[in-house]
Each structure stands twice: as structure tokens, then as C-alpha cells.
Design a protein around this motif. Structure first.
Motif, mmCIF file in Angstrom:
data_model
loop_
_atom_site.group_PDB
_atom_site.id
_atom_site.type_symbol
_atom_site.label_atom_id
_atom_site.label_comp_id
_atom_site.label_asym_id
_atom_site.label_seq_id
_atom_site.Cartn_x
_atom_site.Cartn_y
_atom_site.Cartn_z
ATOM 1 N N UNK A 131 0.824 -1.208 0.000
ATOM 2 C CA UNK A 131 0.000 0.000 0.000
ATOM 3 C C UNK A 131 0.859 1.258 0.000
ATOM 4 N N UNK A 132 2.011 1.204 0.690
ATOM 5 C CA UNK A 132 2.929 2.353 0.697
ATOM 6 C C UNK A 132 3.433 2.638 -0.709
ATOM 7 N N UNK A 133 3.897 1.601 -1.403
ATOM 8 C CA UNK A 133 4.409 1.785 -2.752
ATOM 9 C C UNK A 133 3.306 2.229 -3.715
ATOM 10 N N UNK A 134 2.120 1.640 -3.575
ATOM 11 C CA UNK A 134 1.036 1.993 -4.491
ATOM 12 C C UNK A 134 0.571 3.426 -4.301
ATOM 13 N N UNK A 135 0.678 3.944 -3.078
ATOM 14 C CA UNK A 135 0.317 5.350 -2.870
ATOM 15 C C UNK A 135 1.207 6.260 -3.707
ATOM 16 N N UNK A 136 2.503 5.938 -3.792
ATOM 17 C CA UNK A 136 3.397 6.725 -4.631
ATOM 18 C C UNK A 136 3.177 6.479 -6.107
ATOM 19 N N UNK A 137 3.024 5.215 -6.494
ATOM 20 C CA UNK A 137 2.812 4.914 -7.907
ATOM 21 C C UNK A 137 1.539 5.574 -8.441
ATOM 22 N N UNK A 138 0.453 5.449 -7.698
ATOM 23 C CA UNK A 138 -0.817 5.998 -8.173
ATOM 24 C C UNK A 138 -0.817 7.523 -8.159
ATOM 25 N N UNK A 139 -0.086 8.135 -7.246
ATOM 26 C CA UNK A 139 0.033 9.593 -7.271
ATOM 27 C C UNK A 139 0.697 10.041 -8.565
ATOM 28 N N UNK A 140 1.709 9.323 -9.000
ATOM 29 C CA UNK A 140 2.371 9.665 -10.261
ATOM 30 C C UNK A 140 1.445 9.431 -11.448
ATOM 31 N N UNK A 141 0.715 8.321 -11.444
ATOM 32 C CA UNK A 141 -0.219 8.035 -12.540
ATOM 33 C C UNK A 141 -1.281 9.122 -12.638
ATOM 34 N N UNK A 142 -1.879 9.475 -11.494
ATOM 35 C CA UNK A 142 -2.941 10.484 -11.493
ATOM 36 C C UNK A 142 -2.385 11.855 -11.865
ATOM 37 N N UNK A 143 -1.187 12.192 -11.369
ATOM 38 C CA UNK A 143 -0.596 13.480 -11.714
ATOM 39 C C UNK A 143 -0.399 13.645 -13.204
ATOM 40 N N UNK A 144 0.029 12.592 -13.886
ATOM 41 C CA UNK A 144 0.181 12.662 -15.342
ATOM 42 C C UNK A 144 -1.168 12.620 -16.048
ATOM 43 N N UNK A 168 8.774 7.712 0.951
ATOM 44 C CA UNK A 168 7.405 7.214 1.159
ATOM 45 C C UNK A 168 7.336 6.313 2.386
ATOM 46 N N UNK A 169 8.279 5.378 2.485
ATOM 47 C CA UNK A 169 8.306 4.496 3.646
ATOM 48 C C UNK A 169 8.519 5.301 4.919
ATOM 49 N N UNK A 170 9.381 6.304 4.860
ATOM 50 C CA UNK A 170 9.610 7.147 6.029
ATOM 51 C C UNK A 170 8.367 7.886 6.471
ATOM 52 N N UNK A 171 7.596 8.410 5.515
ATOM 53 C CA UNK A 171 6.346 9.108 5.852
ATOM 54 C C UNK A 171 5.370 8.161 6.531
ATOM 55 N N UNK A 172 5.211 6.958 5.977
ATOM 56 C CA UNK A 172 4.250 6.006 6.545
ATOM 57 C C UNK A 172 4.699 5.561 7.930
ATOM 58 N N UNK A 173 5.985 5.267 8.093
ATOM 59 C CA UNK A 173 6.467 4.819 9.399
ATOM 60 C C UNK A 173 6.338 5.919 10.454
ATOM 61 N N UNK A 174 6.689 7.144 10.088
ATOM 62 C CA UNK A 174 6.633 8.228 11.066
ATOM 63 C C UNK A 174 5.195 8.547 11.459
ATOM 64 N N UNK A 175 4.328 8.705 10.470
ATOM 65 C CA UNK A 175 2.931 9.015 10.796
ATOM 66 C C UNK A 175 2.262 7.844 11.505
ATOM 67 N N UNK A 176 2.569 6.608 11.085
ATOM 68 C CA UNK A 176 2.003 5.454 11.768
ATOM 69 C C UNK A 176 2.472 5.351 13.208
ATOM 70 N N UNK A 177 3.755 5.641 13.443
ATOM 71 C CA UNK A 177 4.269 5.603 14.813
ATOM 72 C C UNK A 177 3.593 6.659 15.685
ATOM 73 N N UNK A 178 3.419 7.862 15.142
ATOM 74 C CA UNK A 178 2.775 8.917 15.929
ATOM 75 C C UNK A 178 1.311 8.578 16.225
ATOM 76 N N UNK A 225 10.940 5.365 -8.282
ATOM 77 C CA UNK A 225 11.803 4.520 -7.465
ATOM 78 C C UNK A 225 12.675 5.336 -6.512
ATOM 79 N N UNK A 226 13.029 6.555 -6.906
ATOM 80 C CA UNK A 226 13.822 7.390 -6.019
ATOM 81 C C UNK A 226 13.049 7.956 -4.848
ATOM 82 N N UNK A 227 11.721 7.784 -4.845
ATOM 83 C CA UNK A 227 10.882 8.308 -3.768
ATOM 84 C C UNK A 227 10.397 7.218 -2.834
ATOM 85 N N UNK A 228 10.869 5.978 -3.012
ATOM 86 C CA UNK A 228 10.388 4.865 -2.189
ATOM 87 C C UNK A 228 10.778 5.059 -0.732
ATOM 88 N N UNK A 229 12.037 5.375 -0.475
ATOM 89 C CA UNK A 229 12.473 5.542 0.916
ATOM 90 C C UNK A 229 11.753 6.693 1.616
#
Length: 411
Positions: A170-183, A206-216, A200-204
Motif C-alpha cells: 500500500x505504501x508503494x502503491x500510494x506513490x505509484x498511483x500519485x504519479x499516474x494520477x498526476x500525469x 514514502x516508507x519514512x512518511x508512513x512509518x513516522x505518521x504510523x508511529x505517531x 523509485x527514487x521516492x520509495x524511501x
């Protein structure tokens, strides 16, 4: 000598000379209008405003500069892609996501299925192996004997490994689909290879955002539960009033905790799209989302909350409709096989449960995640159009007069 004012030829209605002879053919002059007469303009005619004319300012704003005109999106519906370039309604958001999926199934459903399969296959296989290490149902054995059976912890971890794989997908798909919709907003159709190269350069991050917000969010939940337990323990449950007070306090703390969780989750809704489309870091994307969504008293907070809640209900119902019959059928077959063989080993049921969990996660990830992730991406675009005038830049970009607001997938 007439006392009427002189009128230059060609600049207005000329008065005929009453002493001149009439032209041949029986022509008679038109009636002479009385002095000072006025006439309405022809139908549909427009005239420039008189010099120095002023107009009221836009609602809630200051006086406009000279020559100010309303924004183009108020009167023109420009649609180079899946949505009109103006503030979006609920129908625009849902319709745009469905158009993106129908118009580019390879980069939406296909990419979602491939991503879920790549992450769920190893986690489900490992989870089934770990779940099979228990000789019986660990929770049932613990309830019956008050002793923790061997390998119970490993078995429980194995059952939840497919859920971890689903979260990562779901983390990866959030980034992939954002790019698809943006185009797709700009009318561009992209393939899976382009999406991967540009994201692919935004994967880390993305994971950081999900981990940080999920932890909070987890911290808020733990604090809420701990506060409720502490307050209940501090009360005297010896009388009816103490019990009722304990129940009331627990409900109040639960409501406050849910409200705080909803507030934070809504205000962080734009973080993942911002990471991909704006190429910013973890903390910057969280601050960006916090500012764009706004609080409950201003900004589109309640609109974002309502649409995301409705989307969650829709995808939840769809997931249940898709997966419940399959889960019930597979678990029934395994249970019937186990009972028919006379085996009392509960490990087979745990393995089957883990496999079914992985299969249902694959189906729901491939079919419903593109919709929910696409809704978040379009809400992000809508938020920027409402608060930053992004629609004007998108219109200019579609006309070739300005650069696109986010990088192209070909870069």
C-alpha cells in the motif's frame, strides 16, 4: 440659421435639409428624432467601460488591481485529462479516478497486482511456514491450559506477516498511483516502466512518511488507552456510581482519542502525494500536508475527512464482497479435510488461515487500493487548486505556455 447643434458627417445621425428637393423614386426621409433621444444598444452588443470605472472586489478580498478579471476556471471548463482544471466536486474526484483506471489499466490495476504479488508472495510463504510450527492453535491452547504452548509466538507472527506485506504494498502503491494520477490530470498516459523509473527514487521517503505518521498515531492510541485504564483503576468500583463513572470516563477518553486520530490522519492525507509529485522529504511533506488540509475551523479539512471516510467505507464493503466468499470456501475446504482425516493438529488450519489472508490481501490490494490511492492523489491536486491556484498553472501547462507543476515521467 438653425439652433440645432452641428453633427459631423459619419459621427451620428444627420438631419436632412428640409429645403432640399427629395430624391427621385418617391423616397421620403426618415423621421427626425427629437433632441436628446437615446436608444438601447443592439442585441448582444458590448461596450467598453467608461474611463475610471470601478468594480466591487471579490468576496472577502481587497480591492482588485486595475484590469482585474475573474479567474479563468470560474467561467471556462478546461479538461485536458481525467478531471476539469477547476476546484473538484465529489463526482469529479470519483469519476476522475475511474477514468484513470479505465484509461490506463496497466499502470493502475496491473501495477497494483504486480506490486502486491511481489511483496505478498514472500511474506505469505514465510508466514505459512512459521504458522505451521505450532502443533495446535496457540490461542486456544493458552485459553484451555493457561500455559503458553511451544512456538506460539512464532506462529502468531507468521499469521500477521501477510498483513505487513499488504502494508508495504500500500505504501508503494500510494506513490505509484500519485504519479499516474498526476500525469493523467495533464492528459498523459504512462506505462509501468515509466512509473517505476520516475518513482523509485521516492520509495524511501514514502516508507519514512508512513512509518513516522504510523508511529505517531500508534503513540496517540497507546496514550489514550493508558489514560482510560489509569482513570478506571483510580476509581472505586465498589458501588454502582463508581462503575458508571468508570464506563463514562472510558467512553469519553475513547471519543477524544478517536477524534485526535481522525484529525491527524486527515491533516497528513497529502503527505504521500507530496513526496512523489513535489520531490520533497519526509518532514517537508508532512508539514506541506498539514498546511494544505488546514484545521477543522478553516480550509478543506471536513471535505477531505468526509471524502476519505466515504472512500474507506466503499472500499471496505467492496473488499468484503470480494474476499468473504473466497475465504469462507477455502477455510471450509481445509477444515473439512482436517476433520475428515481425523487429525487434531491445528497447525494445518493456521497455515490455511495465513494462505487465505495472503490471497485476500492480494485481491483487495489489486482491486481496491488503486481507487483509494487515486482519491488521495486527486484530493491533493484539488487542495492545491483551491488554495494555491494550481488550476491556472495546469491550464497554462496544457496550452504549452508554462512548465508542468510536477516532473514528467520521461525525466
Amino acid at each position: 440659421m438653425t439652433d440645432q447643434p452641428w453633427v459631423a458627417p459619419g459621427s451620428g445621425p444627420e438631419r436632412p435639409d428640409p429645403t432640399a428637393p427629395p430624391p427621385p423614386g418617391g423616397w421620403t426621409p426618415p423621421p427626425v428624432p427629437p433632441p436628446g433621444a437615446t436608444y438601447p444598444p443592439p442585441s448582444g452588443a458590448t461596450y467598453p467601460p467608461p474611463p475610471g470605472a470601478t468594480y466591487p472586489p471579490p468576496p472577502g478580498g481587497s480591492a482588485p488591481p486595475p484590469g482585474w478579471q475573474p479567474p479563468a476556471y470560474r467561467t471556462v471548463d478546461v479538461r485536458p485529462g481525467i478531471v476539469p482544471l477547476r476546484p473538484l466536486g465529489l463526482g469529479d474526484v470519483y469519476g476522475g479516478v475511474l477514468k484513470a483506471v479505465r484509461g490506463n489499466p496497466a499502470a493502475t490495476i496491473g501495477l497494483a497486482a504486480l506490486t502486491c504479488f511481489a511483496l505478498l508472495l514472500p511474506t505469505t510463504a514465510l508466514g505459512a511456514f512459521l504458522a505451521g510450527q505450532a502443533s495446535s492453535d496457540p490461542l486456544g491452547a493458552f485459553a484451555a491450559t493457561d500455559t503458553v504452548p511451544d512456538n506460539a509466538g512464532i506462529s502468531i507472527v507468521g499469521q500477521y506477516l501477510p498483513t505487513i506485506g499488504q502494508l508495504l504494498s500500500a505504501v508503494l502503491l500510494a506513490g505509484f498511483l500519485a504519479q499516474v494520477v498526476g500525469q493523467a490530470v495533464l492528459g498523459r498516459k504512462v506505462g509501468m516502466g515509466e512509473i517505476w523509473r520516475s518513482t523509485r527514487g521516492r520509495v524511501l521517503p514514502l516508507v519514512g512518511v508512513v512509518l513516522l505518521t504510523g508511529f505517531l498515531l500508534l503513540v496517540v492510541l497507546v496514550v489514550g488507552v493508558a489514560a482510560a485504564v489509569a482513570l478506571i483503576v483510580a476509581l472505586d468500583p465498589g458501588d454502582t456510581g463508581g462503575v458508571l463513572a468508570a464506563i463514562g470516563i472510558a467512553l469519553l477518553v475513547a471519543l477524544v482519542t478517536i477524534a485526535v486520530l481522525a484529525l491527524l490522519a486527515t491533516r497528513w492525507a497529502y503527505a504521500a502525494p507530496a513526496v512523489v509529485l513535489e520531490r520533497i522529504g519526509v518532514m517537508a511533506s508532512i508539514r506541506r500536508s498539514w498546511g494544505l488540509v488546514g484545521g477543522p475551523t478553516k480550509g478543506p479539512f471536513w471535505r477531505v475527512f468526509g471524502i476519505r471516510l466515504l472512500t474507506g467505507i466503499i472500499t471496505g464493503i467492496a473488499s468484503t464482497v470480494i474476499t468473504f466468499p473466497i475465504s469462507l470456501l477455502l477455510l471450509g475446504v481445509v477444515a473439512a479435510t482436517t476433520i475428515g482425516s481425523g487429525s487434531s493438529d491445528g497447525g494445518a488450519l493456521l497455515v490455511a488461515q495465513t494462505l487465505v489472508s495472503g490471497l485476500t490481501a492480494l485481491l483487495t490490494g489489486a482491486l481496491t487500493t488503486p481507487f483509494s490511492a487515486g482519491v488521495d492523489a486527486l484530493l491533493y491536486v484539488d487542495g492545491r487548486m483551491r488554495r494555491e491556484g494550481l488550476d491556472i498553472q495546469l491550464i497554462q501547462s496544457a496550452q504549452g505556455a508554462a512548465a508542468p507543476p510536477w516532473p514528467s515521467t520521461s525525466l
